[in-house]
Design a protein around this motif. Structure first.
Motif, PDB file in Angstrom:
ATOM      1  N   LEU A  67      -4.605  -5.696  38.009  1.00 23.28           N
ATOM      2  CA  LEU A  67      -3.337  -6.153  38.541  1.00 23.28           C
ATOM      3  C   LEU A  67      -3.097  -5.307  39.912  1.00 23.28           C
ATOM      4  CD1 LEU A  67      -1.128  -6.631  35.348  1.00 23.28           C
ATOM      5  CD2 LEU A  67      -1.858  -8.115  36.787  1.00 23.28           C
ATOM      6  N   PHE A 100       3.462  -4.785  28.407  1.00 21.05           N
ATOM      7  CA  PHE A 100       4.278  -4.326  29.572  1.00 21.05           C
ATOM      8  C   PHE A 100       5.320  -3.474  29.274  1.00 21.05           C
ATOM      9  CE2 PHE A 100       1.939  -7.836  31.289  1.00 21.05           C
ATOM     10  CZ  PHE A 100       1.446  -7.484  32.406  1.00 21.05           C
ATOM     11  N   ASN A 104       7.904  -8.655  29.684  1.00 19.53           N
ATOM     12  CA  ASN A 104       7.401  -9.789  30.130  1.00 19.53           C
ATOM     13  C   ASN A 104       7.274 -10.790  29.468  1.00 19.53           C
ATOM     14  OD1 ASN A 104       7.829  -7.913  32.203  1.00 19.53           O
ATOM     15  ND2 ASN A 104       5.739  -7.770  33.047  1.00 19.53           N
ATOM     16  N   PHE A 106       7.908 -14.822  28.671  1.00 22.03           N
ATOM     17  CA  PHE A 106       8.367 -16.265  29.471  1.00 22.03           C
ATOM     18  C   PHE A 106       9.578 -16.605  28.897  1.00 22.03           C
ATOM     19  CE2 PHE A 106       3.393 -16.221  29.923  1.00 22.03           C
ATOM     20  CZ  PHE A 106       3.535 -15.576  31.034  1.00 22.03           C
ATOM     21  N   HIS A 108      11.605 -18.987  29.341  1.00 24.52           N
ATOM     22  CA  HIS A 108      12.032 -20.414  29.244  1.00 24.52           C
ATOM     23  C   HIS A 108      10.887 -21.086  28.174  1.00 24.52           C
ATOM     24  CE1 HIS A 108       8.417 -19.994  31.595  1.00 24.52           C
ATOM     25  NE2 HIS A 108       8.114 -21.333  31.494  1.00 24.52           N
ATOM     26  N   TYR A 150      13.961 -18.299  21.470  1.00 29.21           N
ATOM     27  CA  TYR A 150      13.562 -18.010  22.514  1.00 29.21           C
ATOM     28  C   TYR A 150      13.715 -16.302  22.800  1.00 29.21           C
ATOM     29  CZ  TYR A 150      13.770 -22.803  24.230  1.00 29.21           C
ATOM     30  OH  TYR A 150      13.463 -24.095  24.403  1.00 29.21           O
ATOM     31  N   GLY A 152      15.170 -14.342  24.844  1.00 29.93           N
ATOM     32  CA  GLY A 152      16.534 -13.881  25.049  1.00 29.93           C
ATOM     33  C   GLY A 152      17.312 -13.774  23.760  1.00 29.93           C
ATOM     34  N   GLN A 159      11.086  -8.192  20.683  1.00 32.80           N
ATOM     35  CA  GLN A 159      10.458  -8.905  21.954  1.00 32.80           C
ATOM     36  C   GLN A 159       8.828  -8.179  22.220  1.00 32.80           C
ATOM     37  OE1 GLN A 159      12.360  -9.906  25.565  1.00 32.80           O
ATOM     38  NE2 GLN A 159      14.271  -9.709  24.449  1.00 32.80           N
TER      39      GLN A 159
ATOM     40  N   LYS B 258       8.743  -9.547  39.244  1.00 34.96           N
ATOM     41  CA  LYS B 258       7.314  -9.353  39.440  1.00 34.96           C
ATOM     42  C   LYS B 258       6.453  -9.510  37.989  1.00 34.96           C
ATOM     43  CE  LYS B 258       4.586  -6.133  42.074  1.00 34.96           C
ATOM     44  NZ  LYS B 258       4.294  -4.858  41.534  1.00 34.96           N
ATOM     45  N   GLY B 259       7.314  -8.842  36.964  1.00 34.79           N
ATOM     46  CA  GLY B 259       6.626  -8.877  35.677  1.00 34.79           C
ATOM     47  C   GLY B 259       6.430 -10.218  35.125  1.00 34.79           C
ATOM     48  N   GLN B 260       6.805 -11.370  35.551  1.00 37.24           N
ATOM     49  CA  GLN B 260       6.513 -12.535  34.920  1.00 37.24           C
ATOM     50  C   GLN B 260       5.156 -12.917  35.681  1.00 37.24           C
ATOM     51  OE1 GLN B 260       8.109 -14.789  32.878  1.00 37.24           O
ATOM     52  NE2 GLN B 260       9.067 -12.727  32.398  1.00 37.24           N
ATOM     53  N   GLU B 262       2.873 -10.809  36.759  1.00 37.11           N
ATOM     54  CA  GLU B 262       1.854  -9.912  36.294  1.00 37.11           C
ATOM     55  C   GLU B 262       1.526 -10.651  34.887  1.00 37.11           C
ATOM     56  OE1 GLU B 262       3.490  -6.148  36.674  1.00 37.11           O
ATOM     57  OE2 GLU B 262       2.748  -5.853  38.701  1.00 37.11           O
ATOM     58  N   ALA B 263       2.421 -10.953  33.940  1.00 39.36           N
ATOM     59  CA  ALA B 263       2.095 -11.164  32.815  1.00 39.36           C
ATOM     60  C   ALA B 263       1.106 -12.291  32.672  1.00 39.36           C
ATOM     61  CB  ALA B 263       3.463 -11.553  31.931  1.00 39.36           C
ATOM     62  N   ALA B 264       1.599 -13.522  33.666  1.00 34.35           N
ATOM     63  CA  ALA B 264       0.765 -14.736  33.648  1.00 34.35           C
ATOM     64  C   ALA B 264      -0.792 -14.400  34.094  1.00 34.35           C
ATOM     65  CB  ALA B 264       1.600 -15.531  34.542  1.00 34.35           C
ATOM     66  N   LEU B 277       3.165 -23.389  35.058  1.00 36.69           N
ATOM     67  CA  LEU B 277       3.501 -23.184  33.660  1.00 36.69           C
ATOM     68  C   LEU B 277       4.604 -22.106  33.419  1.00 36.69           C
ATOM     69  CD1 LEU B 277       0.108 -23.370  31.979  1.00 36.69           C
ATOM     70  CD2 LEU B 277       1.788 -25.250  31.810  1.00 36.69           C
ATOM     71  N   VAL B 278       4.455 -21.202  34.364  1.00 37.75           N
ATOM     72  CA  VAL B 278       5.301 -20.061  34.161  1.00 37.75           C
ATOM     73  C   VAL B 278       6.520 -19.684  35.368  1.00 37.75           C
ATOM     74  CG1 VAL B 278       5.451 -17.533  33.946  1.00 37.75           C
ATOM     75  CG2 VAL B 278       3.651 -18.714  32.755  1.00 37.75           C
ATOM     76  N   PRO B 281       9.009 -23.620  36.674  1.00 36.94           N
ATOM     77  CA  PRO B 281       9.846 -23.898  35.422  1.00 36.94           C
ATOM     78  C   PRO B 281      11.043 -23.132  35.567  1.00 36.94           C
ATOM     79  CG  PRO B 281       7.828 -23.961  34.458  1.00 36.94           C
ATOM     80  CD  PRO B 281       7.474 -23.194  35.924  1.00 36.94           C
ATOM     81  N   GLN B 282      10.849 -21.567  35.749  1.00 39.41           N
ATOM     82  CA  GLN B 282      12.009 -20.599  35.694  1.00 39.41           C
ATOM     83  C   GLN B 282      12.557 -20.604  37.102  1.00 39.41           C
ATOM     84  OE1 GLN B 282      11.185 -16.462  34.142  1.00 39.41           O
ATOM     85  NE2 GLN B 282       9.144 -17.434  33.829  1.00 39.41           N
ATOM     86  N   THR B 361      18.054 -21.146  27.981  1.00 33.10           N
ATOM     87  CA  THR B 361      17.623 -20.678  26.824  1.00 33.10           C
ATOM     88  C   THR B 361      18.177 -19.212  26.430  1.00 33.10           C
ATOM     89  OG1 THR B 361      15.966 -19.508  28.156  1.00 33.10           O
ATOM     90  CG2 THR B 361      15.483 -21.592  27.224  1.00 33.10           C
ATOM     91  N   HIS B 363      19.569 -15.861  27.018  1.00 33.92           N
ATOM     92  CA  HIS B 363      19.640 -14.901  28.031  1.00 33.92           C
ATOM     93  C   HIS B 363      18.517 -14.885  29.089  1.00 33.92           C
ATOM     94  CE1 HIS B 363      21.457 -13.482  24.371  1.00 33.92           C
ATOM     95  NE2 HIS B 363      22.261 -12.558  24.996  1.00 33.92           N
ATOM     96  N   LYS B 364      18.797 -14.992  30.409  1.00 34.60           N
ATOM     97  CA  LYS B 364      18.026 -15.278  31.552  1.00 34.60           C
ATOM     98  C   LYS B 364      16.953 -14.404  31.677  1.00 34.60           C
ATOM     99  CE  LYS B 364      21.048 -18.240  33.501  1.00 34.60           C
ATOM    100  NZ  LYS B 364      21.895 -18.573  32.078  1.00 34.60           N
ATOM    101  N   ASN B 366      14.313 -11.170  30.892  1.00 34.68           N
ATOM    102  CA  ASN B 366      14.037  -9.873  29.936  1.00 34.68           C
ATOM    103  C   ASN B 366      13.102  -8.783  30.794  1.00 34.68           C
ATOM    104  OD1 ASN B 366      11.315 -10.631  30.756  1.00 34.68           O
ATOM    105  ND2 ASN B 366      10.982 -11.758  28.765  1.00 34.68           N
TER     106      ASN B 366
END
Lengths: 259, 366
Positions: A67, A100, A104, A106, A108, A150, A152, A159, B258-260, B262-264, B277-278, B281-282, B361, B363-364, B366
């Motif tokens: 990363l 993390f 992190n 997803f 959605h 989800y 959230g 989580q 940024k974490g999204q 990185e996680a992907a 996919l990640v 869509p968001q 979904t 809370h927007k 995390n």
């Protein structure tokens, strides 16, 4: 580093390293963030990395799955060198799970979809099989009843347990934890640590950046202390806590343990 | 022994905070200024609404051969009735109207099928985006299965407006996504191409692009190699909106933590997998209001094709008001055009809000 600690950062002859840092250096612009990191981790070892903020402990961990890029030196993970070769990076990332600080997940996707995404798309596991495996890991982190919610809708601790299960779904050989409990309320830290301890007991190779010294004492094979981009000291928890060699380590321990 | 902790029961709010009277008092008569504004607004409505109703309904004339039939002093809707077919279909031959109607019904049915749970959404999307356009094209243009050929120069009215709008919307969204991703790319050449395209196209008025498409391009093409004006105009509109769309979507991409990314990355997804996919869509969900804004802008901008000699809904209405039999009906014509544009744009807006609610979904972040 003293001679003795130097020896502990390296491996005994005949031991096989799964992660090797060879004289790794990294800069953010002009800022020298990692300096001459020389360090090996053998298979099944549990490493806890600690140190003050800005010491480079997260950066070092994030270099393991690239990363972050290093500019000098060599990092070998499972015998594969981390360099610009995308194939190498993708191969390593399949085998290295990461958790993390801020979960992190997803937002959605449902919990179940979060867990099955990588197995389906990266490992090409059939959807049904991936879902069964996901449910298995969700049960292990005691959260199977939330599978269709989800992220959230879950608490921070829940989580983070999902995030650990998500990492495990790829059946990784190494798990990296980047301050997994730092964003959690005190009441939720324990539920996450319990899952991590359980994982450690099963022999997973773990590299864990954390300030949870209790966890380090019970779980770690070695504790690595970093400051200003260098590994100051690496030792067994017993030696590290009871007999720290370096005065910087002593100062750090006195600050986090005595209050 | 420890004392057991029992949370106190939750109580309903006090009665003077709920109910219609409380709501009216709170919202309309809470302060002297508010009381004044309420009365003032009611007075303005009193001045505007009754005369409008009188003009549009009570004194209106609904049937007649020409303007002379409109003697009641109100709106002359007879003009709209007489020209209705042209406003809807342009100069498309009357005997072939069914082809346009059929295509419209097919589209409505296909889109309606999204509501059916058991249908594979991906399959349905492919049908709508790949198969339907081909079918619709041959229905409109004819030339196969014994369908009479209808030149695109005869296409017009609301049919043309809808065609330009729908094709522009459907084509500009994916193009905008590609441009937005390109602009954020690490590859210098891809990045420069996208930046230059976006900045150039955004800096030029749509009218210029339409002129280029209809007048200039044919000059540069060798003889014999010429393609349809409608197609050129469609490409012009699509490229124009794609540049705007790209910037809207880039805003969404930047808003994803940024974490999204990185996680992907950390789970080994490839660039395209993690985007499709990640991230997208968001990001797209986040900028639905901006995307719909661009859609609505594009839909109304299609009226500019009048400049290059194509007669969409507004063009048809404008030329009809020059008809000697119907002189003096400009107000009715524009009122009708305004009503239709408003209905369609308002529909898009409400639909987008429904989509936003559906994709929510909880809370927007995390």
């Amino acid at each position: 580093m003293t001679q003795q600690n130097m020896a502990l950062a390296q491996l005994e002859p005949g031991e096989e390293a799964i992660i090797e840092f060879k004289d790794v250096n990294k800069w953010y612009g002009d800022f020298h963030v990692l300096k001459n990191i020389d360090f090996s981790i053998k298979k099944g070892e549990r490493i806890v990395v600690c140190g003050p903020s800005g010491s480079g402990k997260s950066t070092m961990t994030r270099c393991i799955n690239r990363l972050e890029e290093h500019q000098k030196g060599q990092i070998l993970v499972d015998g594969i060198e981390m360099n610009d070769n995308l194939k190498n990076i993708e191969a390593i990332r399949k085998d290295v799970g990461m958790v993390f600080q801020h979960f992190n997940l997803f937002p959605h996707l449902t919990i179940l979809e979060n867990l099955t995404l990588a197995p389906i798309w990266v490992r090409k596991t059939p959807k049904k099989e991936a879902e069964e495996m996901a449910m298995h890991y969700l049960e292990r982190v005691k959260i199977a009843n939330q599978a269709l919610k989800y992220p959230g809708q879950l608490s921070g601790g829940q989580q983070q347990r999902v995030a650990i299960a998500r990492g495990l779904c790829m059946k990784p050989r190494i798990m990296l934890f980047d301050e997994p409990t730092s964003a959690l309320d005190p009441e939720m830290i324990k539920e996450v640590l319990d899952v991590m301890i359980q994982l450690a007991d099963e022999g997973m190779t773990m590299v864990c950046v954390t300030h949870e010294m209790g966890f380090a004492k019970t779980v770690a094979d070695r504790v690595v202390f970093m400051d200003a981009g260098e590994i100051v000291e690496a030792n067994t928890p017993h030696e590290f806590f009871d007999n720290p060699q370096h005065d910087r380590t002593q100062l750090f321990l006195s600050q986090i343990l005595n209050h | 022994m420890a004392i057991e902790f029992k949370p106190s029961p939750s109580l309903p709010p006090p009665s003077n905070a709920v109910g219609a009277v409380a709501w009216i008092r709170k919202n309309f008569f809470s302060s002297p200024l508010n009381i004044f504004l309420t009365i003032f607004s009611l007075y303005i409505l009193y001045l505007l609404v009754p005369p409008t109703i009188e003009w549009a309904f009570i004194d209106a004339t609904w049937t007649g051969e020409n303007k002379d039939a409109c003697t009641a002093g109100g709106a002359c809707w007879a003009f709209i009735v007489a020209y209705f077919d042209q406003f809807m279909y342009g100069l498309y031959p009357q005997s072939e109207y069914w082809r346009i109607n059929l295509a419209a019904i097919m589209l409505a049915v296909l889109i309606g099928m999204f509501a059916i749970k058991s249908i594979n959404k991906l399959f349905l999307s492919i049908v709508i985006l790949v198969i339907y356009p081909v079918v619709a094209y041959f229905l409109f243009a004819g030339g196969i299965f014994g369908l009479e050929v209808v030149e695109t120069s005869l296409w017009g009215g609301l049919f043309l407006t809808t065609l330009l709008g729908v094709v522009g919307i459907v084509a500009s969204l994916p193009l905008g996504v590609v441009l937005a991703l390109g602009r954020r790319s690490n590859m210098p050449i891809v990045k420069s191409v996208c930046v230059v395209f976006i900045e150039t196209v955004r800096a030029v008025p749509l009218i210029t692009i339409l002129f280029m498409a209809s007048v200039m391009i044919p000059l540069f093409l060798p003889d014999g190699l010429n393609f349809n004006k409608l197609l050129r105009v469609l490409i012009g509109i699509t490229l124009f909106s794609a540049a705007y769309m790209a910037e809207v979507i880039r805003g969404g991409l930047q808003a994803i933590p940024k974490g999204q990314y990185e996680a992907a990355d950390a789970m080994g997804l490839t660039y395209w997998q993690s985007m499709l996919l990640v991230i997208l869509p968001q990001a797209l969900k986040l900028v639905i209001p901006g995307i719909v804004n661009t859609f609505i802008g594009l839909f109304k901008d299609t009226t500019l094709v009048y400049i290059v000699g194509m007669f969409d809904l507004l063009g048809r209405i404008q030329s009809a008001t020059h008809d000697g039999d119907w002189l003096g009906t400009t107000t009715e014509g524009y009122a009708f055009a305004g009503l239709i544009y408003w209905a369609i744009c308002f529909g898009m807006s409400r639909y987008s809000m429904a989509v936003e609610r559906k994709l929510d979904t909880g809370h927007k972040r995390n």
